[in-house]
Design a protein around this motif. Structure first.
Motif, PDB file in Angstrom:
ATOM      1  N   ALA A 136       8.157  -5.904   5.522  1.00 26.51           N
ATOM      2  CA  ALA A 136       6.778  -5.865   5.037  1.00 26.51           C
ATOM      3  C   ALA A 136       6.252  -7.289   4.871  1.00 26.51           C
ATOM      4  N   ASP A 137       4.942  -7.417   4.749  1.00 29.54           N
ATOM      5  CA  ASP A 137       4.333  -8.706   4.440  1.00 29.54           C
ATOM      6  C   ASP A 137       4.350  -8.859   2.927  1.00 29.54           C
ATOM      7  N   ASP A 138       5.304  -9.629   2.414  1.00 35.06           N
ATOM      8  CA  ASP A 138       5.483  -9.708   0.964  1.00 35.06           C
ATOM      9  C   ASP A 138       4.296 -10.341   0.255  1.00 35.06           C
ATOM     10  N   ARG A 139       3.469 -11.103   0.992  1.00 30.89           N
ATOM     11  CA  ARG A 139       2.303 -11.710   0.372  1.00 30.89           C
ATOM     12  C   ARG A 139       1.277 -10.643  -0.003  1.00 30.89           C
ATOM     13  N   LEU A 140       1.001  -9.720   0.915  1.00 24.16           N
ATOM     14  CA  LEU A 140       0.071  -8.640   0.615  1.00 24.16           C
ATOM     15  C   LEU A 140       0.677  -7.638  -0.362  1.00 24.16           C
ATOM     16  N   VAL A 141       1.981  -7.421  -0.267  1.00 24.94           N
ATOM     17  CA  VAL A 141       2.652  -6.550  -1.238  1.00 24.94           C
ATOM     18  C   VAL A 141       2.464  -7.111  -2.649  1.00 24.94           C
ATOM     19  N   ALA A 142       2.626  -8.423  -2.791  1.00 26.55           N
ATOM     20  CA  ALA A 142       2.458  -9.048  -4.105  1.00 26.55           C
ATOM     21  C   ALA A 142       1.032  -8.878  -4.620  1.00 26.55           C
ATOM     22  N   VAL A 143       0.043  -9.049  -3.751  1.00 26.74           N
ATOM     23  CA  VAL A 143      -1.352  -8.882  -4.171  1.00 26.74           C
ATOM     24  C   VAL A 143      -1.583  -7.469  -4.695  1.00 26.74           C
ATOM     25  N   MET A 144      -1.123  -6.465  -3.962  1.00 30.63           N
ATOM     26  CA  MET A 144      -1.351  -5.073  -4.378  1.00 30.63           C
ATOM     27  C   MET A 144      -0.546  -4.708  -5.616  1.00 30.63           C
ATOM     28  N   GLN A 145       0.698  -5.188  -5.694  1.00 33.11           N
ATOM     29  CA  GLN A 145       1.533  -4.873  -6.850  1.00 33.11           C
ATOM     30  C   GLN A 145       0.930  -5.440  -8.133  1.00 33.11           C
ATOM     31  N   TYR A 146       0.502  -6.690  -8.093  1.00 37.87           N
ATOM     32  CA  TYR A 146      -0.012  -7.292  -9.324  1.00 37.87           C
ATOM     33  C   TYR A 146      -1.439  -6.871  -9.625  1.00 37.87           C
ATOM     34  N   LEU A 147      -2.156  -6.396  -8.633  1.00 38.63           N
ATOM     35  CA  LEU A 147      -3.436  -5.756  -8.923  1.00 38.63           C
ATOM     36  C   LEU A 147      -3.200  -4.490  -9.739  1.00 38.63           C
ATOM     37  N   ARG A 148      -2.186  -3.701  -9.341  1.00 38.14           N
ATOM     38  CA  ARG A 148      -1.845  -2.487 -10.104  1.00 38.14           C
ATOM     39  C   ARG A 148      -1.428  -2.835 -11.529  1.00 38.14           C
ATOM     40  N   VAL A 149      -0.583  -3.854 -11.665  1.00 33.49           N
ATOM     41  CA  VAL A 149      -0.127  -4.255 -13.001  1.00 33.49           C
ATOM     42  C   VAL A 149      -1.314  -4.645 -13.879  1.00 33.49           C
ATOM     43  N   LEU A 150      -2.234  -5.428 -13.323  1.00 30.33           N
ATOM     44  CA  LEU A 150      -3.397  -5.863 -14.098  1.00 30.33           C
ATOM     45  C   LEU A 150      -4.265  -4.678 -14.511  1.00 30.33           C
ATOM     46  N   VAL A 151      -4.471  -3.734 -13.591  1.00 23.46           N
ATOM     47  CA  VAL A 151      -5.288  -2.556 -13.916  1.00 23.46           C
ATOM     48  C   VAL A 151      -4.651  -1.760 -15.048  1.00 23.46           C
ATOM     49  N   VAL A 152      -3.338  -1.535 -14.968  1.00 21.93           N
ATOM     50  CA  VAL A 152      -2.657  -0.752 -15.999  1.00 21.93           C
ATOM     51  C   VAL A 152      -2.667  -1.482 -17.333  1.00 21.93           C
ATOM     52  N   VAL A 153      -2.396  -2.789 -17.303  1.00 14.16           N
ATOM     53  CA  VAL A 153      -2.368  -3.564 -18.543  1.00 14.16           C
ATOM     54  C   VAL A 153      -3.730  -3.556 -19.235  1.00 14.16           C
ATOM     55  N   VAL A 154      -4.793  -3.641 -18.452  1.00 14.65           N
ATOM     56  CA  VAL A 154      -6.142  -3.670 -19.033  1.00 14.65           C
ATOM     57  C   VAL A 154      -6.585  -2.287 -19.499  1.00 14.65           C
ATOM     58  N   LEU A 155      -6.334  -1.261 -18.685  1.00 18.93           N
ATOM     59  CA  LEU A 155      -6.880   0.062 -18.982  1.00 18.93           C
ATOM     60  C   LEU A 155      -6.084   0.866 -20.008  1.00 18.93           C
ATOM     61  N   THR A 156      -4.762   0.690 -20.055  1.00 21.86           N
ATOM     62  CA  THR A 156      -3.944   1.540 -20.921  1.00 21.86           C
ATOM     63  C   THR A 156      -4.353   1.469 -22.389  1.00 21.86           C
ATOM     64  N   PRO A 157      -4.475   0.284 -23.006  1.00 17.10           N
ATOM     65  CA  PRO A 157      -4.881   0.264 -24.414  1.00 17.10           C
ATOM     66  C   PRO A 157      -6.260   0.875 -24.646  1.00 17.10           C
ATOM     67  N   VAL A 158      -7.167   0.660 -23.696  1.00 21.58           N
ATOM     68  CA  VAL A 158      -8.521   1.199 -23.841  1.00 21.58           C
ATOM     69  C   VAL A 158      -8.507   2.728 -23.775  1.00 21.58           C
ATOM     70  N   LEU A 159      -7.832   3.281 -22.759  1.00 30.74           N
ATOM     71  CA  LEU A 159      -7.789   4.733 -22.590  1.00 30.74           C
ATOM     72  C   LEU A 159      -7.068   5.409 -23.753  1.00 30.74           C
ATOM     73  N   VAL A 160      -5.974   4.792 -24.213  1.00 34.69           N
ATOM     74  CA  VAL A 160      -5.233   5.378 -25.343  1.00 34.69           C
ATOM     75  C   VAL A 160      -6.088   5.382 -26.596  1.00 34.69           C
ATOM     76  N   ALA A 161      -6.807   4.280 -26.843  1.00 34.25           N
ATOM     77  CA  ALA A 161      -7.657   4.212 -28.037  1.00 34.25           C
ATOM     78  C   ALA A 161      -8.788   5.236 -27.972  1.00 34.25           C
ATOM     79  N   LEU A 162      -9.382   5.414 -26.784  1.00 30.47           N
ATOM     80  CA  LEU A 162     -10.492   6.350 -26.644  1.00 30.47           C
ATOM     81  C   LEU A 162     -10.033   7.806 -26.713  1.00 30.47           C
ATOM     82  N   ALA A 163      -8.889   8.103 -26.102  1.00 27.52           N
ATOM     83  CA  ALA A 163      -8.445   9.490 -25.984  1.00 27.52           C
ATOM     84  C   ALA A 163      -7.598   9.968 -27.159  1.00 27.52           C
ATOM     85  N   PHE A 164      -6.878   9.035 -27.801  1.00 35.83           N
ATOM     86  CA  PHE A 164      -5.931   9.462 -28.826  1.00 35.83           C
ATOM     87  C   PHE A 164      -6.195   8.850 -30.195  1.00 35.83           C
ATOM     88  N   GLY A 165      -7.314   8.186 -30.355  1.00 36.71           N
ATOM     89  CA  GLY A 165      -7.641   7.653 -31.676  1.00 36.71           C
ATOM     90  C   GLY A 165      -7.164   6.235 -31.856  1.00 36.71           C
TER      91      GLY A 165
END
Length: 363
Positions: A136-165
């Motif tokens: 695989a092209d590890d450069r593009l793999v890294a871009v997609m992998q860390y995009l996912r990490v950033l999305v999860v890190v940013v959204l998880t606390p927000v979604l948990v606070a909104l949905a579960f108090g």
């Protein structure tokens, strides 16, 4: 002398960036920092050195041990009563990741190995570390992998606070300890055994991405049978940084433009994966004693430390959450190369759109 000066500059810049990213809670801060530093250095007029092949293989092995030690006896005990649903959820996450990769293959002309590994939900440092070895092209793999990490890190606390108090604490705290800087004699002995036996195991079995998977498997076995241990940070963080620099220093303007065109499609696939993983959480709720909050956090596609912070803050069962997340991470990193090697690459000629004028692989 000039090469030494450049290595010192890269090391200092990586260390500063890693500390900053660690302060804001970004997982695998050293790898992500080195990746960005490497990309920036790749566009400087001065010719940057390359990470030696032997250094990179050693970094892969240390990363494998770092992932393997997450599999602990306490994790196995926590999901012993629900092993079948956890296996189904882990397999389901891998299947959903591959579906996201297939979408990128069909819509963006991405090669199957890069698309599949880029979308694997979990173990970003391990996936990036083995990507090039799997074709695989590890450069593009890294871009997609860390995009996912950033999305999860940013959204998880927000979604948990909104949905579960609002967070209120009080959860059963059973989080993985941060690796000490120097570690103990116990840590060094077991790490050395995992590296040596893992390398021999990979050579005998001819595992795909064996430099990483061999030590990971042996480390997991040692952690469960002999006892928990940690990879000292003084070894682990430079290994992560070496992988990040090895990937980042090989970026080119053409590849950066290609990565930019993949940003929106990758983001849409990641958001789709988040929604689909919520469906896996409903399976856990229906088949185990887990609450919806516990199941949601256990099936979130990555961002382990952000997930654990949210679990502890909301009073969720952190023991269950870390057990499912850890075992799923191990399964994803272990099975992803086998799937890529035997299924995706085997069918590459059939599923890549014919006449693609802008191939990514080998760019």
């Amino acid at each position: 002398m000039a090469a030494l000066a450049r290595w010192i500059g890269l090391a200092v810049a990586t260390a500063v960036a890693a500390v900053a990213f660690d302060r804001i809670g970004l997982p695998s801060a050293s790898l992500f920092a080195a990746l960005l530093v490497g990309v920036a250095a790749a566009f400087l007029p001065a010719r940057m050195p390359e990470v030696p092949a032997g250094t990179f293989r050693a970094a892969q092995a240390i990363t494998g041990v770092s992932l393997g030690v997450y599999v602990q006896s306490s994790s196995l005990s926590a999901v012993a009563h629900a092993w079948l649903p956890v296996v189904i959820v882990s397999a389901g996450t891998l299947a959903l990741s591959l579906m996201g990769g297939w979408v990128l293959v069909r819509t963006r002309g991405l090669d199957p190995a890069t698309a599949a590994l880029g979308m694997v939900a979990g173990g970003a440092s391990g996936i990036v570390g083995m990507a090039h070895e799997l074709g695989a092209d590890d450069r593009l793999v890294a871009v997609m992998q860390y995009l996912r990490v950033l999305v999860v890190v940013v959204l998880t606390p927000v979604l948990v606070a909104l949905a579960f108090g609002h967070p209120h604490g009080g959860g059963s705290a059973s989080t993985p300890a941060s690796a000490p800087l120097l570690g103990s004699v116990h840590d060094w002995l077991l790490m050395g055994a995992a590296l040596a036996v893992g390398a021999a195991f990979a050579a005998v079995t001819r595992l795909p991405a064996g430099s990483l998977l061999g030590p990971m498997i042996v480390a997991a076995v040692l952690a469960v049978t002999i006892g928990d241990f940690q990879v000292p940070a003084i070894v682990r963080e430079p290994a992560f940084a070496a992988i990040g620099l090895q990937v980042g220093l090989r970026f080119t303007p053409q590849l950066l433009r290609r990565a930019g065109r993949l940003l929106v499609p990758s983001l849409l696939c990641i958001l789709g994966l988040l929604v689909a993983c919520f469906g896996l959480a409903l399976i856990l709720v229906a088949t185990t004693d887990a609450s919806l909050l516990d199941a949601y956090l256990a099936t979130t596609p990555g961002g382990l430390y952000a997930v654990l912070a949210a679990a502890f803050g909301t009073g969720a069962d952190t023991t269950f959450v870390i057990a499912v997340q850890t075992l799923r991470l191990f399964v994803m990193v272990l099975l992803a190369p086998l799937v890529v090697r035997r299924l995706v690459l085997r069918n590459e000629g059939e599923i890549v759109p014919a006449g693609d004028a802008d191939p990514v692989h080998g760019a």
